[in-house]
Structure formats: C-alpha cells, structure tokens
Enzyme design. Structure first.
Site, PDB file in Angstrom:
ATOM      1  N   VAL A  48       0.133  -9.735   8.034  1.00 48.20           N
ATOM      2  CA  VAL A  48       0.974 -10.904   7.735  1.00 48.20           C
ATOM      3  C   VAL A  48       1.438 -11.642   8.990  1.00 48.20           C
ATOM      4  O   VAL A  48       1.917 -12.771   8.890  1.00 48.20           O
ATOM      5  CB  VAL A  48       2.208 -10.538   6.865  1.00 48.20           C
ATOM      6  CG1 VAL A  48       1.795  -9.987   5.521  1.00 48.20           C
ATOM      7  CG2 VAL A  48       3.146  -9.591   7.595  1.00 48.20           C
ATOM      8  N   GLN A  56      18.265  -0.829  15.990  1.00 47.88           N
ATOM      9  CA  GLN A  56      17.613  -1.851  15.144  1.00 47.88           C
ATOM     10  C   GLN A  56      17.952  -3.271  15.609  1.00 47.88           C
ATOM     11  O   GLN A  56      17.982  -4.191  14.795  1.00 47.88           O
ATOM     12  CB  GLN A  56      18.063  -1.673  13.688  1.00 47.88           C
ATOM     13  CG  GLN A  56      17.615  -0.362  13.053  1.00 47.88           C
ATOM     14  CD  GLN A  56      18.180  -0.205  11.647  1.00 47.88           C
ATOM     15  OE1 GLN A  56      19.376  -0.319  11.438  1.00 47.88           O
ATOM     16  NE2 GLN A  56      17.317   0.040  10.680  1.00 47.88           N
ATOM     17  N   LYS A  86      16.086  -9.419   9.205  1.00 47.05           N
ATOM     18  CA  LYS A  86      16.553  -9.279   7.816  1.00 47.05           C
ATOM     19  C   LYS A  86      17.600 -10.337   7.490  1.00 47.05           C
ATOM     20  O   LYS A  86      17.632 -10.873   6.378  1.00 47.05           O
ATOM     21  CB  LYS A  86      17.079  -7.857   7.593  1.00 47.05           C
ATOM     22  CG  LYS A  86      15.976  -6.806   7.700  1.00 47.05           C
ATOM     23  CD  LYS A  86      15.014  -6.929   6.537  1.00 47.05           C
ATOM     24  CE  LYS A  86      13.609  -6.538   6.848  1.00 47.05           C
ATOM     25  NZ  LYS A  86      12.699  -6.633   5.700  1.00 47.05           N
ATOM     26  N   TYR A 131      15.379  -5.621  14.669  1.00 46.82           N
ATOM     27  CA  TYR A 131      15.060  -5.599  13.233  1.00 46.82           C
ATOM     28  C   TYR A 131      16.110  -6.307  12.392  1.00 46.82           C
ATOM     29  O   TYR A 131      15.768  -7.124  11.527  1.00 46.82           O
ATOM     30  CB  TYR A 131      14.930  -4.130  12.808  1.00 46.82           C
ATOM     31  CG  TYR A 131      14.785  -3.872  11.330  1.00 46.82           C
ATOM     32  CD1 TYR A 131      13.561  -4.016  10.684  1.00 46.82           C
ATOM     33  CD2 TYR A 131      15.888  -3.437  10.568  1.00 46.82           C
ATOM     34  CE1 TYR A 131      13.433  -3.752   9.325  1.00 46.82           C
ATOM     35  CE2 TYR A 131      15.763  -3.165   9.213  1.00 46.82           C
ATOM     36  CZ  TYR A 131      14.536  -3.326   8.595  1.00 46.82           C
ATOM     37  OH  TYR A 131      14.405  -3.064   7.247  1.00 46.82           O
ATOM     38  N   SER A 163      17.620  -6.785   3.421  1.00 40.99           N
ATOM     39  CA  SER A 163      18.193  -5.461   3.663  1.00 40.99           C
ATOM     40  C   SER A 163      19.699  -5.545   3.747  1.00 40.99           C
ATOM     41  O   SER A 163      20.266  -6.587   4.097  1.00 40.99           O
ATOM     42  CB  SER A 163      17.659  -4.917   4.995  1.00 40.99           C
ATOM     43  OG  SER A 163      18.324  -3.728   5.347  1.00 40.99           O
ATOM     44  N   SER A 183       0.826  -1.211   0.000  1.00 38.84           N
ATOM     45  CA  SER A 183       0.000   0.000   0.000  1.00 38.84           C
ATOM     46  C   SER A 183       0.858   1.259   0.000  1.00 38.84           C
ATOM     47  O   SER A 183       0.345   2.363  -0.186  1.00 38.84           O
ATOM     48  CB  SER A 183      -0.929   0.003   1.220  1.00 38.84           C
ATOM     49  OG  SER A 183      -0.165  -0.093   2.410  1.00 38.84           O
TER      50      SER A 183
HETATM   51  N1  LIG Z   1      13.120   1.903   3.480  1.00 46.33           N
HETATM   52  C1  LIG Z   1      14.307   1.335   3.677  1.00 46.33           C
HETATM   53  O1  LIG Z   1      15.332   2.029   3.856  1.00 46.33           O
HETATM   54  C2  LIG Z   1      14.446  -0.136   3.650  1.00 46.33           C
HETATM   55  C3  LIG Z   1      13.376  -0.992   3.709  1.00 46.33           C
HETATM   56  N2  LIG Z   1      13.584  -2.347   3.688  1.00 46.33           N
HETATM   57  C4  LIG Z   1      12.470  -3.273   3.766  1.00 46.33           C
HETATM   58  O2  LIG Z   1      11.572  -3.034   2.708  1.00 46.33           O
HETATM   59  C5  LIG Z   1      10.255  -3.397   3.100  1.00 46.33           C
HETATM   60  C6  LIG Z   1       9.298  -2.263   2.794  1.00 46.33           C
HETATM   61  O3  LIG Z   1       9.688  -1.147   3.571  1.00 46.33           O
HETATM   62  P1  LIG Z   1       9.268   0.361   3.214  1.00 46.33           P
HETATM   63  O4  LIG Z   1       8.608   0.413   1.906  1.00 46.33           O
HETATM   64  O5  LIG Z   1      10.452   1.185   3.475  1.00 46.33           O
HETATM   65  O6  LIG Z   1       8.223   0.630   4.377  1.00 46.33           O
HETATM   66  P2  LIG Z   1       6.849   1.459   4.408  1.00 46.33           P
HETATM   67  O7  LIG Z   1       6.577   1.701   5.843  1.00 46.33           O
HETATM   68  O8  LIG Z   1       6.884   2.593   3.461  1.00 46.33           O
HETATM   69  O9  LIG Z   1       5.787   0.401   3.848  1.00 46.33           O
HETATM   70  C7  LIG Z   1       5.527  -0.745   4.567  1.00 46.33           C
HETATM   71  C8  LIG Z   1       4.422  -1.518   3.888  1.00 46.33           C
HETATM   72  O10 LIG Z   1       4.228  -2.737   4.634  1.00 46.33           O
HETATM   73  C9  LIG Z   1       2.872  -2.835   5.020  1.00 46.33           C
HETATM   74  N3  LIG Z   1       2.762  -3.512   6.302  1.00 46.33           N
HETATM   75  C10 LIG Z   1       3.293  -3.146   7.493  1.00 46.33           C
HETATM   76  N4  LIG Z   1       2.947  -4.031   8.438  1.00 46.33           N
HETATM   77  C11 LIG Z   1       2.202  -4.981   7.817  1.00 46.33           C
HETATM   78  C12 LIG Z   1       1.542  -6.155   8.258  1.00 46.33           C
HETATM   79  N5  LIG Z   1       1.603  -6.542   9.538  1.00 46.33           N
HETATM   80  N6  LIG Z   1       0.858  -6.890   7.351  1.00 46.33           N
HETATM   81  C13 LIG Z   1       0.780  -6.503   6.054  1.00 46.33           C
HETATM   82  N7  LIG Z   1       1.379  -5.387   5.584  1.00 46.33           N
HETATM   83  C14 LIG Z   1       2.076  -4.638   6.453  1.00 46.33           C
HETATM   84  C15 LIG Z   1       2.366  -1.404   5.070  1.00 46.33           C
HETATM   85  O11 LIG Z   1       0.963  -1.443   4.847  1.00 46.33           O
HETATM   86  P3  LIG Z   1      -0.120  -0.819   5.865  1.00 46.33           P
HETATM   87  O12 LIG Z   1       0.304   0.576   6.167  1.00 46.33           O
HETATM   88  O13 LIG Z   1      -1.384  -0.923   5.078  1.00 46.33           O
HETATM   89  O14 LIG Z   1      -0.085  -1.666   7.068  1.00 46.33           O
HETATM   90  C16 LIG Z   1       3.104  -0.789   3.893  1.00 46.33           C
HETATM   91  O15 LIG Z   1       2.412  -1.073   2.688  1.00 46.33           O
HETATM   92  C17 LIG Z   1      10.344  -3.754   4.590  1.00 46.33           C
HETATM   93  O16 LIG Z   1      10.432  -5.151   4.730  1.00 46.33           O
HETATM   94  C18 LIG Z   1      11.641  -3.110   5.018  1.00 46.33           C
HETATM   95  O17 LIG Z   1      12.235  -3.777   6.105  1.00 46.33           O
HETATM   96  C19 LIG Z   1      14.827  -2.883   3.583  1.00 46.33           C
HETATM   97  C20 LIG Z   1      15.911  -2.077   3.526  1.00 46.33           C
HETATM   98  C21 LIG Z   1      15.810  -0.651   3.554  1.00 46.33           C
HETATM   99  C1  LIG Z   2      14.441   1.666   8.151  1.00 48.64           C
HETATM  100  C2  LIG Z   2      15.875   1.976   7.929  1.00 48.64           C
HETATM  101  O1  LIG Z   2      16.057   3.288   7.517  1.00 48.64           O
HETATM  102  C3  LIG Z   2      16.449   1.121   6.863  1.00 48.64           C
HETATM  103  O2  LIG Z   2      16.010  -0.191   7.031  1.00 48.64           O
HETATM  104  C4  LIG Z   2      16.924  -0.977   6.569  1.00 48.64           C
HETATM  105  O3  LIG Z   2      16.761  -2.173   6.453  1.00 48.64           O
HETATM  106  C5  LIG Z   2      18.149  -0.226   6.195  1.00 48.64           C
HETATM  107  O4  LIG Z   2      19.266  -0.819   6.717  1.00 48.64           O
HETATM  108  C6  LIG Z   2      17.939   1.106   6.783  1.00 48.64           C
HETATM  109  O5  LIG Z   2      18.496   1.155   8.074  1.00 48.64           O
END
Ligand SMILES: NC(=O)C1=CN([C@@H]2O[C@H](COP(=O)(O)OP(=O)(O)OC[C@H]3O[C@@H](n4cnc5c(N)ncnc54)[C@H](OP(=O)(O)O)[C@@H]3O)[C@@H](O)[C@H]2O)C=CC1
Ligand SMILES: C[C@H](O)[C@@H]1OC(=O)[C@H](O)[C@@H]1O
Length: 253
Positions: free
Chosen positions: A64, A153, A160, A156, A143, A14
């Site tokens: 999830v 973290q 990962k 967290y 990640s 989303s």
């Molecule tokens: N941004 C970053 O720097 C990095 C991100 N990641 C990973 O990438 C992935 C996406 O992160 P990012 O896009 O940044 O995060 P956002 O917070 O922008 O988006 C997270 C998404 O996950 C959904 N979500 C959260 N909790 C649940 C749940 N319990 N069940 C179903 N959906 C859920 C949210 O939907 P809703 O709001 O509808 O619950 C939203 O669509 C994560 O796994 C994160 O760890 C990895 C490395 C770096």
């Molecule tokens: C949420 C953090 O900014 C992001 O999440 C990760 O997995 C990356 O390492 C960054 O720390």
C-alpha cells in the site's frame, strides 16, 4: 444479513484484524476483496474461508505504500466483484522503537504504509464509489493511539491521529455523494503486530490491568463495529470514531 449484496474491500487482510474483518463481513453476507503485501498463504486461506461461507472472495497482492497499488486494487476488485460498497483501510505496521535514535527508514516506512498508503487507497475507493453514484462507507482502522501516546510509538501514533483526521476531512468532502467516512479506535488487540512487545510478561500484565473488561482484545472484536459502520444501520453516521478497547481509554484510576 446486514451486508447482503454488498462488496467489501479490506487492506492488510492476510492476518490479524483485517483478516477477521474480511471473513466477518462475508459471514454477514458480503463478497470480499482483500489486499495484502507478503503473506500469500494467509491471504489464500482467508479467501478459502470466505468462499466456504458461500461468498465470492479474491486476494490482490500489493504494497500500500506504493500509490499505484491503490488504483490496481480497486480495478481488480471491480473486475472480479463488480463494484465497491465498503472500503476498510486496515493495513498498518508498528515497528516499536525508541524516539531518540529512531532510524529515518523506520519513520518514513511507517508514515508511508500507515498514512500515505491510506490516503491513496481511500481516494481510489472514493472515486469508484462516486462513479457508481449510490454512496458507500469508508472505515479507517485508526487506534486508541490517535488519542494517547506510546513511548516506543512516536512514529506510529501520529499516523493513527492522521488517519482519524483524514476520515473527518473526507467525511466532509464526500458527504454530498452519500459516502460515509468513519474511524475505529481499537485498543490493544492480540495479533502479530504486538506479539514481541507483549512477550514481556510485565508489560502484558500491566496492559491487561488497565482494561475494565478484563482482557486484551481479539481480532474478532472488531467485526461487529466494522459491520455496523459498513451497514445501512449506520446510514446517518459519518465523521465519527468508535473506541473498541474494552474501556482502556477511560480508565485513569
Ligand atoms: N493489534 C492492535 O493492538 C491494534 C492494531 N491497530 C491497527 O489495525 C491494523 C491491523 O493491525 P493488526 O491486525 O494488529 O496487524 P497484523 O500485523 O496482524 O496484520 C497486518 C496486516 O497488514 C498487512 N500489511 C502490512 N504492511 C502492508 C503493506 N505495506 N501493504 C499491504 N498490506 C500490508 C499484513 O499483510 P502482509 O503480512 O501480507 O504484508 C497483514 O495482513 C493496523 O493498521 C494497526 O495499526 C490499531 C489499534 C490496535
Ligand atoms: C501495536 C500496539 O500493540 C497497539 O497498536 C495500537 O494502535 C494500540 O494502541 C496498541 O498500542
């Protein structure tokens, strides 16, 4: 188009990376089912963008961390779109918090969403792919944090590393079914997950300074790597991981 005729499922789509990846896969020819937990407007807007590209899209609500969400998501996606070719495990949370007073609830919730949720989602997607009998691609949004730590973290980063380990083991378990399993390792990508953390300008400047390509990532930066791993171009790639971090990981000095 690299994903023409394929059906792609993305969890946590989303907003942020998941949403960009869902729409990006549609741009490359796929029909897309997306999961989300709370943001109904964001999910519906993503589906509207997928449909505007001439593809089919559906959004299925579900947390999830509940194993029942996994079987329900796969069943609804198959009902609407017919099959599952590609599964992207993306949903995740990162509530930044210090180690010494980490609340039990925060620790357990992070584990349940990021790792337990992934396990049951990947299992449900794999069972559907095995039933179909013609392979598939599973991609985990791990990640750079699978490789390096973070002071706030500690709950967290193990999720990962665990996701990456899960992809390695299921690559072995599912190889005989021609189901490829790989991890993406994003660096710091600008999304809601780190909006508060990066509001600290000193930290943001420090993080930017660590990146040889000179900028923080955008969700769209994950589209190309995801489409590659999803596509037949990666037909002999399994058990692998790909850093998508602008070079941050290798930048010691
Ligand atoms: N941004 C970053 O720097 C990095 C991100 N990641 C990973 O990438 C992935 C996406 O992160 P990012 O896009 O940044 O995060 P956002 O917070 O922008 O988006 C997270 C998404 O996950 C959904 N979500 C959260 N909790 C649940 C749940 N319990 N069940 C179903 N959906 C859920 C949210 O939907 P809703 O709001 O509808 O619950 C939203 O669509 C994560 O796994 C994160 O760890 C990895 C490395 C770096
Ligand atoms: C949420 C953090 O900014 C992001 O999440 C990760 O997995 C990356 O390492 C960054 O720390």
């Amino acid at each position: 188009m690299l994903l023409e005729g394929k059906t792609v499922l993305v969890t946590g789509a989303s907003a942020g990376i998941g949403r960009a990846v869902a729409i990006g896969c549609a741009r490359h020819g796929a029909n897309v089912a997306l999961n989300f937990s709370r943001d109904v407007d964001g999910a519906n807007a993503a589906v509207a963008e997928i449909e505007a590209l001439g593809r089919k899209g559906i959004a299925v609500q579900g947390d999830v961390s509940d194993p029942a969400t996994a079987t329900a998501f796969i069943a609804k996606a198959v009902e609407a779109l017919g099959r599952v070719d590609v599964f992207v495990n993306n949903a995740g949370i990162c509530p930044f918090h210090a180690f010494l007073d980490m609340p039990v609830d925060t620790f357990e919730r992070t584990m349940k969403v990021n790792l337990h949720g992934a396990y049951f989602m990947v299992q449900a997607a794999a069972n559907q792919m095995v039933k179909q009998g013609d392979g598939g691609s599973i991609i985990a949004m791990s990640s750079i944090s699978a490789l390096v730590g973070g002071e706030y973290q500690t709950h967290y980063t193990p999720t990962k590393a665990g996701l990456h380990s899960l992809m390695q083991s299921v690559a072995i378990a599912l190889g005989k079914h021609n189901i490829r399993c790989n991890s993406l390792f994003p660096g710091t990508i600008l999304t809601d997950i780190n909006k508060d953390d990066l509001a600290d300008q000193a930290k943001r400047t420090y993080m930017e300074g660590r990146i040889p390509l000179g900028r923080l990532g955008q969700p769209e930066d994950l589209v190309g790597p995801t489409v590659f791993l999803a596509s037949d171009l990666a037909q002999y790639v399994t058990g692998a991981s790909l850093l998508v971090d602008g070079g941050a990981y290798v930048n010691l000095q």
